[in-house]
Motif scaffolding. Structure first.
Motif, mmCIF file in Angstrom:
data_model
loop_
_atom_site.group_PDB
_atom_site.id
_atom_site.type_symbol
_atom_site.label_atom_id
_atom_site.label_comp_id
_atom_site.label_asym_id
_atom_site.label_seq_id
_atom_site.Cartn_x
_atom_site.Cartn_y
_atom_site.Cartn_z
ATOM 1 N N THR A 176 72.291 52.354 19.999
ATOM 2 C CA THR A 176 71.155 52.482 20.317
ATOM 3 C C THR A 176 69.981 51.228 20.279
ATOM 4 O O THR A 176 69.474 50.679 21.396
ATOM 5 N N VAL A 177 70.423 50.573 19.638
ATOM 6 C CA VAL A 177 70.115 49.059 19.682
ATOM 7 C C VAL A 177 70.609 48.010 20.885
ATOM 8 O O VAL A 177 69.737 47.671 21.079
ATOM 9 N N HIS A 178 72.312 48.721 20.755
ATOM 10 C CA HIS A 178 72.655 47.652 21.690
ATOM 11 C C HIS A 178 71.970 48.352 23.503
ATOM 12 O O HIS A 178 71.340 47.553 24.721
ATOM 13 N N ALA A 179 71.531 50.090 23.413
ATOM 14 C CA ALA A 179 71.585 50.076 24.317
ATOM 15 C C ALA A 179 70.051 49.161 24.920
ATOM 16 O O ALA A 179 69.441 49.382 26.277
ATOM 17 N N VAL A 180 69.043 49.740 23.489
ATOM 18 C CA VAL A 180 67.387 48.699 23.866
ATOM 19 C C VAL A 180 67.751 47.788 24.533
ATOM 20 O O VAL A 180 66.846 47.115 25.112
ATOM 21 N N GLY A 181 68.607 46.755 23.898
ATOM 22 C CA GLY A 181 68.556 45.536 24.519
ATOM 23 C C GLY A 181 69.346 45.177 25.401
ATOM 24 O O GLY A 181 68.377 44.719 26.583
ATOM 25 N N ALA A 182 69.947 46.077 26.167
ATOM 26 C CA ALA A 182 70.764 45.931 27.598
ATOM 27 C C ALA A 182 69.689 46.349 28.579
ATOM 28 O O ALA A 182 69.576 46.194 29.622
ATOM 29 N N ARG A 183 68.578 47.594 27.959
ATOM 30 C CA ARG A 183 66.951 47.974 28.873
ATOM 31 C C ARG A 183 66.903 47.066 29.188
ATOM 32 O O ARG A 183 66.433 46.448 29.930
ATOM 33 N N LEU A 184 66.176 46.517 27.782
ATOM 34 C CA LEU A 184 64.793 44.985 27.870
ATOM 35 C C LEU A 184 66.256 43.774 28.887
ATOM 36 O O LEU A 184 65.385 43.100 29.632
ATOM 37 N N LEU A 185 66.824 43.690 28.693
ATOM 38 C CA LEU A 185 67.610 42.656 29.847
ATOM 39 C C LEU A 185 67.255 42.898 31.033
ATOM 40 O O LEU A 185 67.714 41.718 32.069
ATOM 41 N N ALA A 186 68.451 43.590 30.908
ATOM 42 C CA ALA A 186 68.201 44.194 32.944
ATOM 43 C C ALA A 186 66.834 44.807 33.463
ATOM 44 O O ALA A 186 66.367 43.860 34.128
ATOM 45 N N ARG A 187 65.591 44.608 32.089
ATOM 46 C CA ARG A 187 64.106 44.614 32.506
ATOM 47 C C ARG A 187 63.422 43.379 33.927
ATOM 48 O O ARG A 187 63.375 42.873 34.612
ATOM 49 N N ALA A 188 64.276 42.607 32.568
ATOM 50 C CA ALA A 188 64.183 41.083 33.031
ATOM 51 C C ALA A 188 64.793 40.769 34.098
ATOM 52 O O ALA A 188 64.169 39.384 34.256
ATOM 53 N N GLN A 189 65.929 40.933 33.672
ATOM 54 C CA GLN A 189 66.474 40.043 34.761
ATOM 55 C C GLN A 189 66.251 40.987 36.577
ATOM 56 O O GLN A 189 66.173 40.018 37.505
ATOM 57 N N ALA A 190 65.653 41.899 36.748
ATOM 58 C CA ALA A 190 65.345 42.799 38.091
ATOM 59 C C ALA A 190 64.098 42.028 38.076
ATOM 60 O O ALA A 190 63.745 41.286 39.063
ATOM 61 N N GLU A 191 63.366 41.422 37.046
ATOM 62 C CA GLU A 191 62.788 40.240 37.627
ATOM 63 C C GLU A 191 62.717 39.172 38.012
ATOM 64 O O GLU A 191 61.580 38.414 38.397
#
Length: 191
Positions: free
Chosen positions: A120-135
């Motif tokens: 779960t922690v891995h997934a939320v970190g990946a989600r935050l990273l993907a959001r920053a990458q998209a920006e």
């Protein structure tokens, strides 16, 4: 669970948290029981294995870390949210000496009691990273595994006496390596 059993369970966890904070993940179950002023059998009745004890100890923190990601995702720009959450993750890893090893092995072992929380922690970190990458504020060549590994490594490094005085500097070096425009990070101000 009966009220008195819940109270004993909470007391054992509080004592275990203190002992593990002092002694790391190699803390003795016998020492935890002694400091909680209960017999080892009582501790083992609540936590039959070391992994069960660490699951109970760490899952609360890991769940809070996942919830923090949700809050940051809606309250901060993507790059700031990522770095703020990353700082929280590093602090968590640092809070228990040896937890980086537990998390690293649990992350790859679906049979581990810690697997779900680590995933779960891995997934939320990946989600935050993907959001920053998209920006466009985070490196495109990173993934969630990289972020999880950096968080674990930096948390471990913070626990090493020779590097502790430089922990903020090291955090900023890593954060600037993650972000494409590190001047957007509010964590630069913390240095």
């Amino acid at each position: 669970m009966r009220a008195d059993a819940r109270k004993n369970y909470s007391h054992l966890l509080a004592v275990a948290r203190d002992v593990v904070s002092e002694d790391g993940v190699d803390a003795s179950m016998r020492d935890i029981a002694r400091r909680a002023e209960v017999g080892l059998a009582t501790l083992l009745r609540h936590f039959p294995t070391r992994e069960a004890l660490f699951e109970a100890l760490l899952c609360t923190n890991l769940d809070a870390l996942a919830q923090k990601a949700d809050v940051l995702e809606t309250s901060k720009p993507p790059g700031e949210a990522l770095v703020s959450w990353f700082r929280e993750g590093v602090a968590f890893v640092h809070s228990y000496r040896g937890v980086a090893d537990l998390m690293a092995s649990a992350h790859a072992d679906p049979d581990s009691a810690l697997y779900v929380s680590c995933a779960t922690v891995h997934a939320v970190g990946a989600r935050l990273l993907a959001r920053a990458q998209a920006e466009g504020t985070a490196r495109a060549d990173m993934n969630g595994d990289d972020l999880f590994a950096l968080m674990s490594a930096l948390g471990w490094l913070d626990g090493q006496p020779a590097f502790a005085p430089r922990s903020d500097h090291l955090f900023n070096v890593i954060a600037s390596a993650i972000l494409t425009n590190p001047s957007n990070s509010d964590d630069k101000k913390a240095a």
